[in-house]
Write a protein that holds these residues in place. Structure first.
Motif, PDB file in Angstrom:
ATOM      1  N   GLY A 161      38.170 -17.905  26.719  1.00  0.00           N
ATOM      2  CA  GLY A 161      39.239 -18.517  25.937  1.00  0.00           C
ATOM      3  C   GLY A 161      39.600 -19.924  26.378  1.00  0.00           C
ATOM      4  O   GLY A 161      40.618 -20.462  25.945  1.00  0.00           O
ATOM      5  N   THR A 162      38.781 -20.529  27.236  1.00  0.00           N
ATOM      6  CA  THR A 162      39.045 -21.906  27.673  1.00  0.00           C
ATOM      7  C   THR A 162      37.733 -22.563  28.092  1.00  0.00           C
ATOM      8  O   THR A 162      36.704 -21.885  28.206  1.00  0.00           O
ATOM      9  CB  THR A 162      40.050 -21.939  28.833  1.00  0.00           C
TER      10      THR A 162
ATOM     11  N   GLN B 201      33.986 -19.619  37.091  1.00  0.00           N
ATOM     12  CA  GLN B 201      32.940 -20.640  37.008  1.00  0.00           C
ATOM     13  C   GLN B 201      31.647 -20.145  37.638  1.00  0.00           C
ATOM     14  O   GLN B 201      30.557 -20.316  37.063  1.00  0.00           O
ATOM     15  CB  GLN B 201      33.412 -21.931  37.690  1.00  0.00           C
ATOM     16  N   ILE B 202      31.742 -19.541  38.800  1.00  0.00           N
ATOM     17  CA  ILE B 202      30.559 -18.999  39.469  1.00  0.00           C
ATOM     18  C   ILE B 202      29.932 -17.895  38.621  1.00  0.00           C
ATOM     19  O   ILE B 202      28.702 -17.808  38.482  1.00  0.00           O
ATOM     20  CB  ILE B 202      30.909 -18.465  40.866  1.00  0.00           C
ATOM     21  N   GLU B 203      30.774 -17.063  38.041  1.00  0.00           N
ATOM     22  CA  GLU B 203      30.292 -15.983  37.176  1.00  0.00           C
ATOM     23  C   GLU B 203      29.481 -16.538  36.010  1.00  0.00           C
ATOM     24  O   GLU B 203      28.414 -16.019  35.662  1.00  0.00           O
ATOM     25  CB  GLU B 203      31.483 -15.174  36.664  1.00  0.00           C
TER      26      GLU B 203
ATOM     27  N   TRP C 216      27.455 -26.818  25.098  1.00  0.00           N
ATOM     28  CA  TRP C 216      27.065 -25.415  25.036  1.00  0.00           C
ATOM     29  C   TRP C 216      27.848 -24.603  26.068  1.00  0.00           C
ATOM     30  O   TRP C 216      28.329 -23.502  25.768  1.00  0.00           O
ATOM     31  CB  TRP C 216      25.567 -25.286  25.303  1.00  0.00           C
ATOM     32  N   LEU C 217      27.963 -25.135  27.258  1.00  0.00           N
ATOM     33  CA  LEU C 217      28.668 -24.434  28.327  1.00  0.00           C
ATOM     34  C   LEU C 217      30.129 -24.208  27.964  1.00  0.00           C
ATOM     35  O   LEU C 217      30.672 -23.103  28.156  1.00  0.00           O
ATOM     36  CB  LEU C 217      28.567 -25.249  29.626  1.00  0.00           C
ATOM     37  N   ASP C 218      30.778 -25.212  27.417  1.00  0.00           N
ATOM     38  CA  ASP C 218      32.183 -25.065  27.029  1.00  0.00           C
ATOM     39  C   ASP C 218      32.353 -24.046  25.902  1.00  0.00           C
ATOM     40  O   ASP C 218      33.305 -23.250  25.902  1.00  0.00           O
ATOM     41  CB  ASP C 218      32.766 -26.411  26.609  1.00  0.00           C
ATOM     42  N   VAL C 219      31.441 -24.063  24.949  1.00  0.00           N
ATOM     43  CA  VAL C 219      31.523 -23.097  23.838  1.00  0.00           C
ATOM     44  C   VAL C 219      31.379 -21.666  24.359  1.00  0.00           C
ATOM     45  O   VAL C 219      32.130 -20.761  23.953  1.00  0.00           O
ATOM     46  CB  VAL C 219      30.435 -23.399  22.781  1.00  0.00           C
ATOM     47  N   GLN C 220      30.425 -21.456  25.259  1.00  0.00           N
ATOM     48  CA  GLN C 220      30.253 -20.124  25.824  1.00  0.00           C
ATOM     49  C   GLN C 220      31.485 -19.667  26.589  1.00  0.00           C
ATOM     50  O   GLN C 220      31.892 -18.498  26.494  1.00  0.00           O
ATOM     51  CB  GLN C 220      29.038 -20.113  26.758  1.00  0.00           C
ATOM     52  N   CYS C 221      32.092 -20.598  27.327  1.00  0.00           N
ATOM     53  CA  CYS C 221      33.293 -20.251  28.094  1.00  0.00           C
ATOM     54  C   CYS C 221      34.477 -19.974  27.167  1.00  0.00           C
ATOM     55  O   CYS C 221      35.295 -19.081  27.447  1.00  0.00           O
ATOM     56  CB  CYS C 221      33.634 -21.380  29.068  1.00  0.00           C
ATOM     57  N   MET C 222      34.567 -20.706  26.078  1.00  0.00           N
ATOM     58  CA  MET C 222      35.638 -20.456  25.104  1.00  0.00           C
ATOM     59  C   MET C 222      35.492 -19.061  24.512  1.00  0.00           C
ATOM     60  O   MET C 222      36.489 -18.336  24.328  1.00  0.00           O
ATOM     61  CB  MET C 222      35.594 -21.509  24.006  1.00  0.00           C
TER      62      MET C 222
ATOM     63  N   LEU D  57      38.436 -23.006  34.009  1.00  0.00           N
ATOM     64  CA  LEU D  57      38.286 -21.659  34.559  1.00  0.00           C
ATOM     65  C   LEU D  57      38.654 -21.635  36.038  1.00  0.00           C
ATOM     66  O   LEU D  57      38.666 -22.661  36.712  1.00  0.00           O
ATOM     67  CB  LEU D  57      36.841 -21.190  34.409  1.00  0.00           C
ATOM     68  N   SER D  58      38.907 -20.447  36.546  1.00  0.00           N
ATOM     69  CA  SER D  58      39.063 -20.283  37.987  1.00  0.00           C
ATOM     70  C   SER D  58      37.696 -20.459  38.632  1.00  0.00           C
ATOM     71  O   SER D  58      36.652 -20.372  37.962  1.00  0.00           O
ATOM     72  CB  SER D  58      39.612 -18.893  38.310  1.00  0.00           C
TER      73      SER D  58
END
Length: 229
Positions: A129-130, A140-142, A119-125, A135-136
């Motif tokens: 876009g990655t 990541q903190i954001e 879920w976390l990766d999908v949200q970040c994508m 992520l920076s």
């Protein structure tokens, strides 16, 4: 996020409280050399049966998380418990290995953890876009701040909140049951008492003294025999 003090409470009240007691014991290589560093907490006097030791070794030899998942877990763990002036970070204490072991020991955690990481990766994508691990640190903190505070999270973030709550609990438990975490807590547990004779001041108070011709054992504070007096 200043978390370390509040996380101590999570660790002390978690479902893995039994591990906290075991972690205070001295380890021996005989039974634990195949276990993750964060789980090498059992000794010959721990009362563990041979089949229990063998089961733990078997679980430790198996692999559940992928390399990418372990990388993400390590990043999240260090965001939850970073290094500070007291001690190292969660990864310094071996928390990722602990989590890898625990989800095999408690299979009901496998789907929530793997699903949460996905879920976390999908949200970040969608947002960046990655994947999360790419992520920076600022990004990541954001992203973490979107799911770290249940009362402030948006409704669509609820799956992430549930995952992060689990991740935070496992991280706190893993850290504060490790050797590093026990030292951070200052937890010493019950300490045995060792008889070292009546104190000199008490003997003098009552006009008494030990017979110098009768030897007795004198021990240090850990009970190690030092001398015959």
């Amino acid at each position: 996020m200043d978390r370390r003090e509040s996380l101590k409470v999570l660790a002390l009240s978690s479902v893995s409280a039994g591990l906290l007691l075991d972690a205070c014991k001295q380890e021996t290589k005989k039974e634990t050399d195949e276990l993750p560093a964060s789980l090498k907490a059992w000794d010959e006097n721990s009362g563990r049966q041979p089949f229990e030791v063998e089961r733990d070794k078997k679980l430790a030899s198996e692999k559940f998380f992928t390399e990418h998942e372990m990388k993400t877990i390590a990043i999240l763990a260090d965001i939850i418990i970073p290094a500070d002036e007291h001690s190292g970070s969660a990864t310094d204490a071996g928390v990722p290995d602990f989590i890898e072991f625990i989800v095999k020991d408690m299979p009901r955690l496998q789907t929530p953890m793997r699903g949460g990481l996905r879920w976390l990766d999908v949200q970040c994508m969608k947002r960046y876009g990655t994947d999360f691990a790419s992520l920076s640190h600022e990004q990541q903190i954001e992203m973490v701040e979107e799911i770290a505070y249940p009362n402030r999270a948006k409704p669509e973030m609820e799956p992430g909140v549930a995952f992060f709550n689990l991740m935070r609990n496992l991280t706190a438990t893993g850290f504060f049951t490790s050797e590093m975490g026990i030292k951070d807590l200052g937890y010493v547990g019950n300490q045995p008492n060792f008889w070292d004779g009546v104190p000199e001041d008490v003997l003098k108070q009552f006009g008494l003294a030990y017979d110098p011709h009768i030897p007795y054992i004198k021990a240090d504070e850990r009970g190690k025999i030092m001398t015959w007096s």
